[in-house]
Design an enzyme around this catalytic site. Structure first.
Site, mmCIF file in Angstrom:
data_model
loop_
_atom_site.group_PDB
_atom_site.id
_atom_site.type_symbol
_atom_site.label_atom_id
_atom_site.label_comp_id
_atom_site.label_asym_id
_atom_site.label_seq_id
_atom_site.Cartn_x
_atom_site.Cartn_y
_atom_site.Cartn_z
ATOM 1 N N ASP A 193 -19.325 -14.147 -42.661
ATOM 2 C CA ASP A 193 -20.754 -13.866 -42.467
ATOM 3 C C ASP A 193 -20.925 -12.336 -42.375
ATOM 4 O O ASP A 193 -21.262 -11.806 -41.336
ATOM 5 C CB ASP A 193 -21.312 -14.588 -41.225
ATOM 6 C CG ASP A 193 -20.570 -14.267 -39.937
ATOM 7 O OD1 ASP A 193 -19.393 -13.830 -40.003
ATOM 8 O OD2 ASP A 193 -21.168 -14.434 -38.851
ATOM 9 N N HIS A 204 -12.480 -8.370 -33.951
ATOM 10 C CA HIS A 204 -12.336 -9.832 -34.026
ATOM 11 C C HIS A 204 -11.784 -10.293 -35.385
ATOM 12 O O HIS A 204 -10.727 -10.907 -35.466
ATOM 13 C CB HIS A 204 -13.687 -10.517 -33.845
ATOM 14 C CG HIS A 204 -14.407 -10.225 -32.570
ATOM 15 N ND1 HIS A 204 -13.930 -10.592 -31.340
ATOM 16 C CD2 HIS A 204 -15.610 -9.636 -32.338
ATOM 17 C CE1 HIS A 204 -14.796 -10.245 -30.402
ATOM 18 N NE2 HIS A 204 -15.824 -9.660 -30.986
HETATM 19 C C1 BDR Z 1 -17.485 -13.219 -34.150
HETATM 20 O O1 BDR Z 1 -18.907 -13.241 -34.215
HETATM 21 C C2 BDR Z 1 -19.383 -12.349 -35.184
HETATM 22 O O2 BDR Z 1 -20.407 -11.555 -34.670
HETATM 23 C C3 BDR Z 1 -18.211 -11.515 -35.602
HETATM 24 O O3 BDR Z 1 -18.314 -11.179 -36.984
HETATM 25 C C4 BDR Z 1 -17.020 -12.377 -35.323
HETATM 26 O O4 BDR Z 1 -16.717 -13.212 -36.411
HETATM 27 C C5 BDR Z 1 -17.051 -12.695 -32.801
HETATM 28 O O5 BDR Z 1 -17.519 -13.512 -31.776
HETATM 29 CA CA CA Z 2 -17.703 -12.827 -38.605
#
Ligand code: BDR
Ligand code: CA
Length: 323
Positions: free
Chosen positions: A17, A248
């Site tokens: 995303d 992340h």
């Molecule tokens: C996840 O949520 C999204 O905002 C980031 O891209 C990551 O995949 C972290 O909680």
């Molecule tokens: Ca993400």
């Protein structure tokens, strides 16, 4: 660009995303000589699936990798509509307001769930799925082809929180919380899953000095990602008290590729809370046997990465600088 043939390249499908840290994960995969990135699908999460595809196509063009097809996936979640995403974290356009050239290519004619099924059929027993957004496309793909889980080699997911707080509610991580029903379906399928939760990703930080190296690079992908980090730093300064951010999605990418030494990573039962109460989206990991070193749990097929041992940030910065 044609990649040199390498027997060690593993076939990958990425579901994302895009998203600042998604953009970093894409760059990390592009830089790896262990990855054959066969396709990318987008899902709503940080931004809409459509905007995520636009960002992904633009980033691939910047990297000279217009050979990788990009498919738009699910706009809405299984049981709830997409509600606008996380622009307070990732900016209005999802990539920190950085303006990339309008991509010359358009998205693939197939949907992301269709792409997943096609790639799994074309590479039976070999395809590695890396999912760094909500799990809606994967859940839809399981509905399209009920035998899918047995065709796929393994799935790596950035999502969830095992022994640490959530980041969107007290207990839930954003990717899982966006679509807990999809996550429950994906976790219940028989494929082997590696879950890279906040326990691991919140330990991996990129600092202002790293951002400065990226921005100073003559290479366009590094410059763009360095500039995106300014928006990510604006968000994370409230949690860390300095301009830094967590990694992340790229950390999950590196775990999937096999680049990192893993710390405690038991294979356990995981359930997703799909209720509409305060626990919604929580990933309930059965870690009761941690004092005994996590003996095997019958039927368990989800490896939960509680920590990594490798210092990941320098690896990631060097990977992005190499593009
Ligand atoms: C996840 O949520 C999204 O905002 C980031 O891209 C990551 O995949 C972290 O909680
Ligand atoms: Ca993400």
């Amino acid at each position: 660009m044609h990649l040199p043939d390498s027997p060690q390249r593993q076939p990958f499908y990425l579901d994302c995303d895009t998203g600042i840290d998604d953009a970093m994960a894409i760059a990390y995969l592009l830089a790896s000589d262990r990855v054959d990135l066969l396709g990318i699908g987008t899902v709503s999460g940080n931004i809409s699936a459509e905007m995520g595809a636009r960002n992904t196509l633009a980033l691939l063009e910047l990297a000279g990798r217009s050979d990788i097809p990009v498919a738009i996936g699910e706009h809405d979640f299984l049981a709830t509509p997409f509600a606008g995403g996380a622009i307070h974290v990732h900016g209005e356009n999802g990539i920190g307001g950085v303006v990339l050239a309008e991509p010359a290519r358009t998205p693939a004619s197939e949907s992301a769930p269709e792409m997943i099924v096609r790639l799994a059929r074309q590479h039976p027993g070999e395809l590695h799925i890396l999912a760094i957004g909500p799990l809606t496309n994967l859940a839809k793909a399981l509905l399209l082809h009920p035998g899918l889980a047995t065709l796929v080699k393994e799935v790596t997911i950035m999502g969830g929180a095992a022994l640490v707080p959530g980041n969107i509610t007290a207990v839930a991580e954003a990717n899982i919380h966006n679509d807990p029903d999809a996550a429950a379906a994906v976790f219940a399928a028989s494929w082997f899953i590696t879950m890279v939760p906040l326990d691991a990703t919140m330990q991996s930080l990129i600092e202002a000095v790293d951002r400065d190296r990226l921005v100073a690079s003559p290479r366009p992908v590094a410059q763009a990602i360095g500039a995106m980090l300014d928006t990510y730093f604006d968000f994370y300064v409230q949690f860390f008290g300095r301009r830094t951010s967590v990694l992340h999605d790229p950390l999950a990418a590196a775990v999937a590729v096999g680049d990192l030494g893993l710390g405690t990573s038991p294979v356990v039962q995981v359930q997703v809370d799909t209720s509409h109460g305060p626990g919604r989206g929580q990933t309930i990991c059965d870690l009761r046997w941690r004092f005994l070193g996590h003996p095997e749990q019958a039927g368990a097929h989800i490896r939960v990465v509680l920590a990594v041992e490798t210092d990941f940030t320098p690896l990631m910065v060097d990977a992005i600088l190499s593009l």
